[in-house]
Scaffold this active site. Structure first.
Site, PDB file in Angstrom:
ATOM      1  N   ARG A  72       0.881  -1.176   0.000  1.00  0.00           N
ATOM      2  CA  ARG A  72       0.000   0.000   0.000  1.00  0.00           C
ATOM      3  C   ARG A  72       0.917   1.223   0.000  1.00  0.00           C
ATOM      4  O   ARG A  72       1.657   1.452   0.972  1.00  0.00           O
ATOM      5  CB  ARG A  72      -0.910  -0.016   1.229  1.00  0.00           C
ATOM      6  CG  ARG A  72      -1.912   1.131   1.298  1.00  0.00           C
ATOM      7  CD  ARG A  72      -2.786   0.949   2.523  1.00  0.00           C
ATOM      8  NE  ARG A  72      -3.672   2.060   2.782  1.00  0.00           N
ATOM      9  CZ  ARG A  72      -4.926   2.155   2.354  1.00  0.00           C
ATOM     10  NH1 ARG A  72      -5.417   1.187   1.618  1.00  0.00           N
ATOM     11  NH2 ARG A  72      -5.669   3.201   2.653  1.00  0.00           N
ATOM     12  N   HIS A 112      -7.065   1.364  -7.015  1.00  0.00           N
ATOM     13  CA  HIS A 112      -7.401   0.651  -5.769  1.00  0.00           C
ATOM     14  C   HIS A 112      -8.220  -0.586  -6.131  1.00  0.00           C
ATOM     15  O   HIS A 112      -9.401  -0.694  -5.787  1.00  0.00           O
ATOM     16  CB  HIS A 112      -8.181   1.583  -4.845  1.00  0.00           C
ATOM     17  CG  HIS A 112      -8.194   1.157  -3.406  1.00  0.00           C
ATOM     18  ND1 HIS A 112      -7.611  -0.024  -2.946  1.00  0.00           N
ATOM     19  CD2 HIS A 112      -8.731   1.752  -2.303  1.00  0.00           C
ATOM     20  CE1 HIS A 112      -7.796  -0.117  -1.654  1.00  0.00           C
ATOM     21  NE2 HIS A 112      -8.479   0.948  -1.236  1.00  0.00           N
ATOM     22  N   GLN A 137     -10.325  -2.742  -3.458  1.00  0.00           N
ATOM     23  CA  GLN A 137     -11.559  -2.085  -3.023  1.00  0.00           C
ATOM     24  C   GLN A 137     -12.679  -2.341  -4.013  1.00  0.00           C
ATOM     25  O   GLN A 137     -13.821  -2.613  -3.631  1.00  0.00           O
ATOM     26  CB  GLN A 137     -11.329  -0.577  -2.881  1.00  0.00           C
ATOM     27  CG  GLN A 137     -12.577   0.210  -2.522  1.00  0.00           C
ATOM     28  CD  GLN A 137     -13.111  -0.126  -1.153  1.00  0.00           C
ATOM     29  OE1 GLN A 137     -12.396  -0.049  -0.166  1.00  0.00           O
ATOM     30  NE2 GLN A 137     -14.385  -0.503  -1.070  1.00  0.00           N
ATOM     31  N   ASP A 163     -16.321   9.442  -2.453  1.00  0.00           N
ATOM     32  CA  ASP A 163     -15.140   9.169  -1.639  1.00  0.00           C
ATOM     33  C   ASP A 163     -14.766  10.473  -0.959  1.00  0.00           C
ATOM     34  O   ASP A 163     -15.258  11.556  -1.328  1.00  0.00           O
ATOM     35  CB  ASP A 163     -13.996   8.657  -2.537  1.00  0.00           C
ATOM     36  CG  ASP A 163     -12.826   8.064  -1.750  1.00  0.00           C
ATOM     37  OD1 ASP A 163     -12.930   7.957  -0.501  1.00  0.00           O
ATOM     38  OD2 ASP A 163     -11.818   7.720  -2.374  1.00  0.00           O
ATOM     39  N   CYS A 202     -15.980   3.975   0.133  1.00  0.00           N
ATOM     40  CA  CYS A 202     -14.932   3.040   0.549  1.00  0.00           C
ATOM     41  C   CYS A 202     -14.428   3.297   1.964  1.00  0.00           C
ATOM     42  O   CYS A 202     -13.734   2.439   2.523  1.00  0.00           O
ATOM     43  CB  CYS A 202     -13.772   3.060  -0.451  1.00  0.00           C
ATOM     44  SG  CYS A 202     -12.858   4.616  -0.499  1.00  0.00           S
ATOM     45  N   ARG A 241     -14.586  -6.393   2.202  1.00  0.00           N
ATOM     46  CA  ARG A 241     -13.151  -6.344   1.920  1.00  0.00           C
ATOM     47  C   ARG A 241     -12.484  -7.666   2.320  1.00  0.00           C
ATOM     48  O   ARG A 241     -11.591  -8.151   1.616  1.00  0.00           O
ATOM     49  CB  ARG A 241     -12.483  -5.177   2.673  1.00  0.00           C
ATOM     50  CG  ARG A 241     -12.836  -3.794   2.169  1.00  0.00           C
ATOM     51  CD  ARG A 241     -12.335  -3.512   0.756  1.00  0.00           C
ATOM     52  NE  ARG A 241     -10.904  -3.687   0.614  1.00  0.00           N
ATOM     53  CZ  ARG A 241      -9.990  -2.753   0.922  1.00  0.00           C
ATOM     54  NH1 ARG A 241     -10.375  -1.561   1.400  1.00  0.00           N
ATOM     55  NH2 ARG A 241      -8.697  -2.972   0.744  1.00  0.00           N
TER      56      ARG A 241
END
Length: 315
Positions: A114, A141, A144, A232, A271, A299
Protein backbone atom coordinates in the site's frame (compact mmCIF):
# COMPACT_ATOMS: atom_id res chain seq x y z
CA UNK A 1 -11.35 -24.45 -7.20
CA UNK A 2 -8.52 -26.03 -9.12
CA UNK A 3 -4.80 -25.34 -9.34
CA UNK A 4 -3.39 -23.36 -12.22
CA UNK A 5 -0.08 -24.27 -13.79
CA UNK A 6 1.91 -21.06 -13.65
CA UNK A 7 2.54 -18.07 -11.44
CA UNK A 8 3.00 -15.81 -9.63
CA UNK A 9 -0.10 -13.84 -10.54
CA UNK A 10 0.38 -10.18 -9.68
CA UNK A 11 -2.77 -8.15 -8.97
CA UNK A 12 -1.76 -4.56 -9.61
CA UNK A 13 -4.91 -3.58 -11.49
CA UNK A 14 -8.17 -5.29 -12.38
CA UNK A 15 -7.05 -5.99 -15.93
CA UNK A 16 -4.27 -8.24 -14.58
CA UNK A 17 -7.00 -10.74 -13.75
CA UNK A 18 -9.66 -9.88 -16.34
CA UNK A 19 -13.42 -10.17 -16.25
CA UNK A 20 -13.67 -13.96 -16.04
CA UNK A 21 -11.27 -14.21 -13.10
CA UNK A 22 -12.91 -11.32 -11.25
CA UNK A 23 -16.32 -12.95 -11.77
CA UNK A 24 -14.83 -16.14 -10.31
CA UNK A 25 -13.50 -14.12 -7.35
CA UNK A 26 -16.97 -12.71 -6.68
CA UNK A 27 -18.60 -16.14 -6.88
CA UNK A 28 -15.96 -17.66 -4.61
CA UNK A 29 -16.33 -14.82 -2.11
CA UNK A 30 -20.11 -15.29 -1.98
CA UNK A 31 -19.71 -19.03 -1.38
CA UNK A 32 -17.03 -18.69 1.29
CA UNK A 33 -18.92 -15.93 3.08
CA UNK A 34 -22.08 -18.06 3.19
CA UNK A 35 -20.20 -21.17 4.33
CA UNK A 36 -18.84 -19.47 7.43
CA UNK A 37 -21.97 -17.66 8.56
CA UNK A 38 -21.94 -17.16 12.36
CA UNK A 39 -18.40 -18.54 12.74
CA UNK A 40 -15.85 -16.64 14.83
CA UNK A 41 -13.90 -14.24 12.61
CA UNK A 42 -10.60 -16.00 13.24
CA UNK A 43 -11.88 -19.51 12.53
CA UNK A 44 -10.25 -20.86 9.37
CA UNK A 45 -12.28 -21.98 6.38
CA UNK A 46 -12.91 -25.72 6.20
CA UNK A 47 -10.44 -26.33 3.37
CA UNK A 48 -7.44 -24.37 4.80
CA UNK A 49 -6.40 -23.44 1.22
CA UNK A 50 -3.42 -21.26 2.26
CA UNK A 51 -2.19 -23.32 5.21
CA UNK A 52 1.45 -22.59 5.84
CA UNK A 53 1.54 -19.54 3.54
CA UNK A 54 2.80 -16.17 4.78
CA UNK A 55 1.67 -12.81 3.37
CA UNK A 56 3.92 -9.76 3.88
CA UNK A 57 1.82 -6.61 4.33
CA UNK A 58 3.90 -3.52 3.49
CA UNK A 59 2.41 -0.13 4.37
CA UNK A 60 3.73 3.24 3.25
CA UNK A 61 0.28 4.75 3.82
CA UNK A 62 -2.06 4.52 6.79
CA UNK A 63 -4.72 1.84 6.71
CA UNK A 64 -7.62 0.37 8.64
CA UNK A 65 -9.74 -1.75 6.28
CA UNK A 66 -6.89 -2.91 4.04
CA UNK A 67 -4.72 -3.88 7.02
CA UNK A 68 -7.44 -5.69 8.95
CA UNK A 69 -9.10 -7.35 5.95
CA UNK A 70 -5.88 -8.86 4.60
CA UNK A 71 -4.87 -10.04 8.06
CA UNK A 72 -8.25 -11.66 8.77
CA UNK A 73 -8.45 -12.99 5.20
CA UNK A 74 -5.17 -14.86 5.60
CA UNK A 75 -6.24 -16.27 8.97
CA UNK A 76 -9.50 -17.52 7.49
CA UNK A 77 -7.60 -19.10 4.60
CA UNK A 78 -5.31 -20.87 7.08
CA UNK A 79 -2.24 -18.68 6.52
CA UNK A 80 -0.50 -15.92 8.45
CA UNK A 81 0.83 -12.40 7.94
CA UNK A 82 3.76 -10.23 8.87
CA UNK A 83 3.32 -6.45 8.84
CA UNK A 84 5.93 -3.85 7.87
CA UNK A 85 5.63 -0.11 7.56
CA UNK A 86 8.09 2.52 6.41
CA UNK A 87 8.62 3.80 9.93
CA UNK A 88 9.80 0.46 11.30
CA UNK A 89 11.45 -1.12 8.25
CA UNK A 90 14.43 -0.30 6.11
CA UNK A 91 12.16 1.12 3.42
CA UNK A 92 11.95 4.20 5.61
CA UNK A 93 15.74 4.49 5.56
CA UNK A 94 16.20 4.28 1.83
CA UNK A 95 16.33 0.57 1.00
CA UNK A 96 15.13 0.17 -2.56
CA UNK A 97 11.83 -1.37 -3.59
CA UNK A 98 13.79 -3.81 -5.76
CA UNK A 99 15.89 -5.08 -2.85
CA UNK A 100 12.86 -5.24 -0.57
CA UNK A 101 11.01 -7.29 -3.18
CA UNK A 102 13.85 -9.77 -3.52
CA UNK A 103 14.30 -10.14 0.24
CA UNK A 104 10.59 -10.54 0.98
CA UNK A 105 10.29 -13.10 -1.83
CA UNK A 106 12.76 -15.27 0.13
CA UNK A 107 10.84 -14.84 3.41
CA UNK A 108 7.15 -14.69 2.46
CA UNK A 109 4.85 -16.33 -0.06
CA UNK A 110 3.17 -13.13 -1.28
CA UNK A 111 3.47 -9.35 -0.84
CA UNK A 112 0.76 -6.73 -0.44
CA UNK A 113 1.97 -3.14 -0.89
CA UNK A 114 0.00 0.00 0.00
CA UNK A 115 1.89 3.03 -1.25
CA UNK A 116 1.73 6.29 -3.18
CA UNK A 117 3.42 6.18 -6.59
CA UNK A 118 2.09 3.37 -8.79
CA UNK A 119 5.60 2.95 -10.21
CA UNK A 120 6.65 1.54 -6.83
CA UNK A 121 4.28 -1.41 -7.00
CA UNK A 122 5.24 -2.03 -10.61
CA UNK A 123 8.88 -2.20 -9.50
CA UNK A 124 7.93 -4.49 -6.62
CA UNK A 125 6.22 -6.86 -9.06
CA UNK A 126 9.15 -6.71 -11.49
CA UNK A 127 11.66 -7.87 -8.88
CA UNK A 128 9.48 -10.17 -6.75
CA UNK A 129 9.33 -13.90 -7.40
CA UNK A 130 6.05 -14.21 -5.43
CA UNK A 131 2.62 -12.65 -6.07
CA UNK A 132 2.37 -8.88 -5.49
CA UNK A 133 -1.02 -7.33 -4.67
CA UNK A 134 -1.94 -3.65 -4.90
CA UNK A 135 -3.39 -2.55 -1.56
CA UNK A 136 -3.71 1.02 -2.92
CA UNK A 137 -1.64 3.42 -4.98
CA UNK A 138 -2.32 6.97 -6.07
CA UNK A 139 -3.39 5.56 -9.44
CA UNK A 140 -5.74 2.71 -8.52
CA UNK A 141 -7.40 0.65 -5.77
CA UNK A 142 -8.39 -2.69 -7.34
CA UNK A 143 -8.99 -4.66 -4.13
CA UNK A 144 -11.56 -2.08 -3.02
CA UNK A 145 -13.42 -2.43 -6.29
CA UNK A 146 -13.58 -6.23 -6.08
CA UNK A 147 -15.32 -5.70 -2.73
CA UNK A 148 -17.60 -3.08 -4.28
CA UNK A 149 -18.56 -5.36 -7.16
CA UNK A 150 -19.23 -8.15 -4.65
CA UNK A 151 -21.50 -5.82 -2.68
CA UNK A 152 -23.37 -4.70 -5.81
CA UNK A 153 -23.97 -8.32 -6.85
CA UNK A 154 -25.03 -9.30 -3.32
CA UNK A 155 -27.67 -6.57 -3.46
CA UNK A 156 -29.23 -8.25 -6.49
CA UNK A 157 -27.89 -6.02 -9.24
CA UNK A 158 -26.45 -7.25 -12.53
CA UNK A 159 -23.17 -5.68 -13.60
CA UNK A 160 -23.72 -5.50 -17.39
CA UNK A 161 -25.81 -2.41 -18.10
CA UNK A 162 -25.56 -1.12 -14.51
CA UNK A 163 -25.81 2.66 -14.17
CA UNK A 164 -23.25 3.94 -11.65
CA UNK A 165 -22.94 7.60 -10.66
CA UNK A 166 -19.73 8.96 -9.15
CA UNK A 167 -19.54 12.26 -7.27
CA UNK A 168 -16.39 14.20 -6.44
CA UNK A 169 -12.71 13.75 -7.12
CA UNK A 170 -11.49 11.79 -10.15
CA UNK A 171 -9.22 9.69 -7.96
CA UNK A 172 -7.71 6.20 -7.71
CA UNK A 173 -10.99 4.57 -6.64
CA UNK A 174 -12.79 6.03 -9.65
CA UNK A 175 -9.98 4.83 -11.91
CA UNK A 176 -10.54 1.25 -10.77
CA UNK A 177 -14.32 1.65 -11.12
CA UNK A 178 -13.76 2.75 -14.72
CA UNK A 179 -11.53 -0.25 -15.29
CA UNK A 180 -14.29 -2.51 -13.93
CA UNK A 181 -16.85 -0.77 -16.14
CA UNK A 182 -14.88 -1.67 -19.24
CA UNK A 183 -14.47 -5.27 -18.12
CA UNK A 184 -18.14 -5.80 -17.16
CA UNK A 185 -19.76 -3.35 -19.59
CA UNK A 186 -21.56 -1.11 -17.14
CA UNK A 187 -21.96 2.65 -17.43
CA UNK A 188 -20.41 5.41 -15.34
CA UNK A 189 -21.60 9.00 -15.02
CA UNK A 190 -18.99 11.17 -13.32
CA UNK A 191 -19.96 14.46 -11.68
CA UNK A 192 -16.82 16.38 -10.79
CA UNK A 193 -15.68 20.00 -10.68
CA UNK A 194 -13.54 21.30 -13.55
CA UNK A 195 -9.91 20.34 -13.04
CA UNK A 196 -10.65 17.20 -11.02
CA UNK A 197 -11.59 14.81 -13.83
CA UNK A 198 -10.31 11.21 -13.86
CA UNK A 199 -7.38 10.20 -16.05
CA UNK A 200 -8.34 10.13 -19.73
CA UNK A 201 -6.44 6.82 -20.00
CA UNK A 202 -8.94 5.08 -17.71
CA UNK A 203 -11.92 6.80 -19.36
CA UNK A 204 -10.84 5.70 -22.83
CA UNK A 205 -10.08 2.13 -21.70
CA UNK A 206 -13.58 1.87 -20.21
CA UNK A 207 -15.17 3.12 -23.41
CA UNK A 208 -13.04 0.76 -25.48
CA UNK A 209 -14.34 -2.11 -23.35
CA UNK A 210 -17.96 -1.22 -24.08
CA UNK A 211 -18.86 1.08 -21.18
CA UNK A 212 -20.62 4.40 -21.61
CA UNK A 213 -18.68 7.01 -19.62
CA UNK A 214 -19.86 10.59 -19.13
CA UNK A 215 -17.58 13.07 -17.39
CA UNK A 216 -19.43 16.30 -16.66
CA UNK A 217 -20.17 18.86 -13.97
CA UNK A 218 -23.91 18.30 -13.41
CA UNK A 219 -24.69 16.36 -10.23
CA UNK A 220 -28.41 16.05 -10.94
CA UNK A 221 -27.87 14.62 -14.42
CA UNK A 222 -25.37 12.09 -13.06
CA UNK A 223 -27.73 10.94 -10.30
CA UNK A 224 -30.87 10.57 -12.39
CA UNK A 225 -31.78 6.90 -12.80
CA UNK A 226 -28.61 5.60 -11.13
CA UNK A 227 -28.51 2.06 -9.72
CA UNK A 228 -25.45 2.80 -7.60
CA UNK A 229 -24.25 6.13 -6.17
CA UNK A 230 -20.62 6.34 -5.10
CA UNK A 231 -18.41 8.97 -3.55
CA UNK A 232 -15.14 9.17 -1.64
CA UNK A 233 -13.42 11.58 0.67
CA UNK A 234 -12.56 14.84 -1.05
CA UNK A 235 -9.12 15.18 0.54
CA UNK A 236 -6.87 12.15 0.10
CA UNK A 237 -3.87 11.37 2.28
CA UNK A 238 -1.02 13.83 1.71
CA UNK A 239 -2.98 16.29 -0.47
CA UNK A 240 -2.45 20.02 -0.02
CA UNK A 241 -4.73 23.02 -0.62
CA UNK A 242 -7.51 21.26 1.27
CA UNK A 243 -9.70 24.34 1.80
CA UNK A 244 -9.62 25.28 -1.88
CA UNK A 245 -10.50 21.74 -2.88
CA UNK A 246 -13.41 21.53 -0.39
CA UNK A 247 -14.87 24.69 -1.90
CA UNK A 248 -14.66 23.22 -5.40
CA UNK A 249 -16.19 19.92 -4.30
CA UNK A 250 -19.08 21.33 -2.24
CA UNK A 251 -21.66 21.23 -5.09
CA UNK A 252 -20.94 17.50 -5.53
CA UNK A 253 -22.04 16.37 -2.08
CA UNK A 254 -24.25 13.27 -2.01
CA UNK A 255 -27.39 14.32 -0.13
CA UNK A 256 -31.07 13.38 0.04
CA UNK A 257 -31.90 15.41 -3.06
CA UNK A 258 -29.28 13.51 -5.07
CA UNK A 259 -30.44 10.09 -3.80
CA UNK A 260 -34.06 10.98 -4.65
CA UNK A 261 -33.02 11.27 -8.31
CA UNK A 262 -31.53 7.77 -8.33
CA UNK A 263 -33.65 4.64 -8.73
CA UNK A 264 -35.82 3.76 -5.71
CA UNK A 265 -33.78 0.59 -5.06
CA UNK A 266 -30.42 2.31 -5.58
CA UNK A 267 -27.55 1.72 -3.17
CA UNK A 268 -24.94 4.12 -1.81
CA UNK A 269 -21.28 3.09 -1.60
CA UNK A 270 -18.30 4.76 0.08
CA UNK A 271 -14.93 3.04 0.55
CA UNK A 272 -14.38 4.83 3.90
CA UNK A 273 -13.17 6.63 5.92
CA UNK A 274 -16.04 9.05 5.41
CA UNK A 275 -16.17 12.70 6.35
CA UNK A 276 -19.88 12.94 7.05
CA UNK A 277 -21.08 16.46 6.37
CA UNK A 278 -18.58 16.94 3.55
CA UNK A 279 -18.85 14.47 0.65
CA UNK A 280 -22.01 12.85 2.07
CA UNK A 281 -24.68 13.93 4.50
CA UNK A 282 -25.53 11.97 7.63
CA UNK A 283 -29.03 11.35 6.27
CA UNK A 284 -27.59 9.41 3.31
CA UNK A 285 -24.70 7.78 5.14
CA UNK A 286 -26.98 6.37 7.83
CA UNK A 287 -30.00 6.00 5.56
CA UNK A 288 -31.75 3.04 3.92
CA UNK A 289 -29.77 3.22 0.66
CA UNK A 290 -26.41 3.03 2.40
CA UNK A 291 -24.58 -0.30 2.34
CA UNK A 292 -21.18 1.08 3.34
CA UNK A 293 -20.65 -1.33 6.23
CA UNK A 294 -21.60 -4.37 4.14
CA UNK A 295 -19.07 -2.99 1.64
CA UNK A 296 -16.44 -2.65 4.37
CA UNK A 297 -17.00 -6.21 5.63
CA UNK A 298 -16.76 -7.49 2.08
CA UNK A 299 -13.15 -6.34 1.92
CA UNK A 300 -12.33 -9.55 3.86
CA UNK A 301 -14.22 -11.84 1.50
CA UNK A 302 -12.94 -10.09 -1.63
CA UNK A 303 -9.36 -10.17 -0.33
CA UNK A 304 -9.60 -13.91 0.22
CA UNK A 305 -10.54 -14.52 -3.39
CA UNK A 306 -7.87 -12.13 -4.69
CA UNK A 307 -5.31 -14.06 -2.65
CA UNK A 308 -6.51 -17.42 -3.94
CA UNK A 309 -6.31 -16.17 -7.53
CA UNK A 310 -2.84 -14.74 -6.96
CA UNK A 311 -1.66 -18.10 -5.64
CA UNK A 312 -3.11 -19.84 -8.70
CA UNK A 313 -5.86 -21.59 -6.75
CA UNK A 314 -8.86 -19.94 -8.36
CA UNK A 315 -9.86 -20.05 -12.01
Amino acid sequence: MMPQSTGPFHFLDLEDAGADAIAAMIADAIDRKAARSDWPKGHPDADFPLAGRVLALVFEKNSTRTRVSFDVAMRQLGGSVLILDSGSSQLGRGETIADTARVLSRMADAIMLRTDDHAKIEEMARFASVPVINGLTDQSHPCQIVADLLTIVEKGKSLPGLELAWFGDGNNVLHSILEAAGLFKFNVRVATPPGFEPSTEFVEKARAGGASVTVAHDSRAAATGADVVVTDTWISMGQVDADEKRTAMAPYQVNSEIMALAKPDSIFLHCLPAHVGEEVTETVFEGPHSVVFDEAENRIHAQKSVLLWSFGLLC
